[in-house]
Design an enzyme around this catalytic site. Structure first.
Site: not given
Ligand code: FAD
Ligand code: NAP
Length: 338
Positions: A167, A238, A334
């Site tokens: 991340r 998250s 994050e």
């Molecule tokens: P923004 O929120 O608009 O920006 C995020 C950052 O990136 C800021 O610092 C911004 O300045 C920068 N940025 C945006 N666009 C650019 C650009 N073109 N050039 C340079 N910098 C830029 N993330 C995960 O990794 N995995 C998930 O499973 C996941 N699930 C999510 C679920 C939900 C319900 C929500 C609300 C969020 C989730 N996220 C997840 C987080 C988020 O969706 C991601 O990080 C996504 O990539 C952010 O995109 P955005 O366009 O909304 O970025």
């Molecule tokens: P989950 O299934 O409840 O699992 C909890 C955590 O355990 C996750 O964060 C995941 O890490 C880790 N995990 C589970 N199984 C694993 C495996 N087999 N090997 C390694 N790590 C494992 O998680 P959840 O919250 O429902 O999310 C599901 C997935 O969506 C995750 O990958 C999570 O990262 C992603 N997600 C991300 C965001 C965001 O905003 N970043 C929001 C929603 C969901 P990892 O997170 O490293 O995968």
């Protein structure tokens, strides 16, 4: 410089998924690289800070933004080559992520299916090296084109230059506030090879044939069941990264909490589930005024209506302190805070 459509005093509430009320003193929706460049020049000439905005799903706004919010709205996608294994695609930064994923599956381009239903834009995907269900976007990225905010020049970074981590990337580090991502070149697979390491995806797939569409739909079902839809209950996904700890810390914690989930990483370290730690500490479903912790997933902080960035950050600090006190583990926020 042609006339730029810069607006004054624009509400950002609908432009961030936590629905935090904040005003941008100046706002530009840039649909071309030339507009991005002109917007940056305009802000520099007035010594105004610039916030680069995509879908607003990974940001926390502390309050009003005194400078320019530069909304990246570049659209378009072209296939730029293929061999027997891969297909290369150049995708503009403002393309929305989930439709891109679904469109690839329709076209027989694979690798993105586990990343279905992540909000936001293609251009923000490398910033956080988005990941879900065992796949990180870094495995699909060949190059990232950036606009240097100081020089106005376009540059191409290869995947190594992006310093992708868990991340994390150079765009959250050395290049934060120094560039705008304009385009991402993906190398997608032409053969489908499912990534089913995460138990819930395997379970949600059921007995039918394992196709890319079936995997994407399974991921979408799990996410819809477990994660709050920002349109119904505003959130930024998250809120904390999963902490990675050394062997001694893991052993001490397992001595006390034998059922604690943990996942081995490189160099003898282990990843813990931040959501599990927060839930064990008793925060799941907690509510204080307008902010709270989601009742289904303790890793997600929610805005019940009218919360400010300060409210959200205060709750996050309380959770972080409590988890550090109870488990000796430091949680890191994050989303990007502005
Ligand atoms: P923004 O929120 O608009 O920006 C995020 C950052 O990136 C800021 O610092 C911004 O300045 C920068 N940025 C945006 N666009 C650019 C650009 N073109 N050039 C340079 N910098 C830029 N993330 C995960 O990794 N995995 C998930 O499973 C996941 N699930 C999510 C679920 C939900 C319900 C929500 C609300 C969020 C989730 N996220 C997840 C987080 C988020 O969706 C991601 O990080 C996504 O990539 C952010 O995109 P955005 O366009 O909304 O970025
Ligand atoms: P989950 O299934 O409840 O699992 C909890 C955590 O355990 C996750 O964060 C995941 O890490 C880790 N995990 C589970 N199984 C694993 C495996 N087999 N090997 C390694 N790590 C494992 O998680 P959840 O919250 O429902 O999310 C599901 C997935 O969506 C995750 O990958 C999570 O990262 C992603 N997600 C991300 C965001 C965001 O905003 N970043 C929001 C929603 C969901 P990892 O997170 O490293 O995968």
């Amino acid at each position: 410089m042609s006339e730029l459509p810069i607006q004054r005093d624009v509400s950002l509430k609908a432009l961030n998924t936590l629905a935090l009320e904040a005003q941008a003193a100046h706002y530009l929706r840039a649909e071309t690289v030339a507009q991005l460049r002109d917007g940056l020049d305009w802000a520099r000439a007035r010594a105004l800070p610039v916030l680069v905005l995509g879908g607003g799903s990974n940001i926390i706004l502390r309050g009003d933004w005194p400078g320019l919010v530069l909304h990246v709205a570049l659209r378009g996608m072209v296939e730029c080559g293929r061999d027997s294994e891969h297909c290369w695609l150049d995708v503009a930064a403002g393309e929305p992520w989930h439709p891109f994923v679904r469109g690839r599956i329709d076209q027989g381009h694979f690798g993105v299916e586990n990343l279905a239903l992540i909000p936001g834009t293609v251009g923000a995907a490398p910033v956080q090296n988005i990941g879900a269900y065992g796949v990180e976007v870094k495995s699909l990225i060949k190059e990232v084109e950036i606009l240097d905010r100081a020089s106005g020049e376009l540059r191409v970074l290869n995947a190594a230059d992006c310093a992708f981590g868990y991340r994390d990337s150079v765009f959250k580090g050395a290049l934060r506030d120094h560039c705008v991502i304009t385009r991402v070149r993906f190398a997608l697979d032409r053969q489908f090879s499912p990534q089913l390491d995460y138990g819930p995806v395997r379970q949600a797939l059921g007995e039918g044939p394992v196709t890319a569409l079936a995997v994407a739909e399974a991921v979408e079902r799990i996410r819809r069941a477990k994660l709050p839809d920002p349109a119904q209950l505003p959130n930024a996904g998250s809120f904390f990264k999963n902490p990675v700890v050394d062997a001694a810390c893991l052993e001490a914690l397992l001595g006390q909490y034998p059922a604690m989930p943990h996942y081995p990483q490189a160099n003898g370290r282990s990843k813990l589930a931040a959501g599990w730690l927060i839930e064990q500490a008793g925060w799941k479903g907690y509510r204080h005024g307008a902010v709270g912790v989601h009742s289904e997933q303790a890793l997600v902080l929610v805005n019940h209506g009218g919360a400010t960035g300060a409210d959200v950050l205060a709750l996050a600090a309380s959770i972080r302190d409590d988890v550090a006190h109870k488990f000796g583990v430091e949680l890191e926020i994050e989303p990007q805070v502005y």
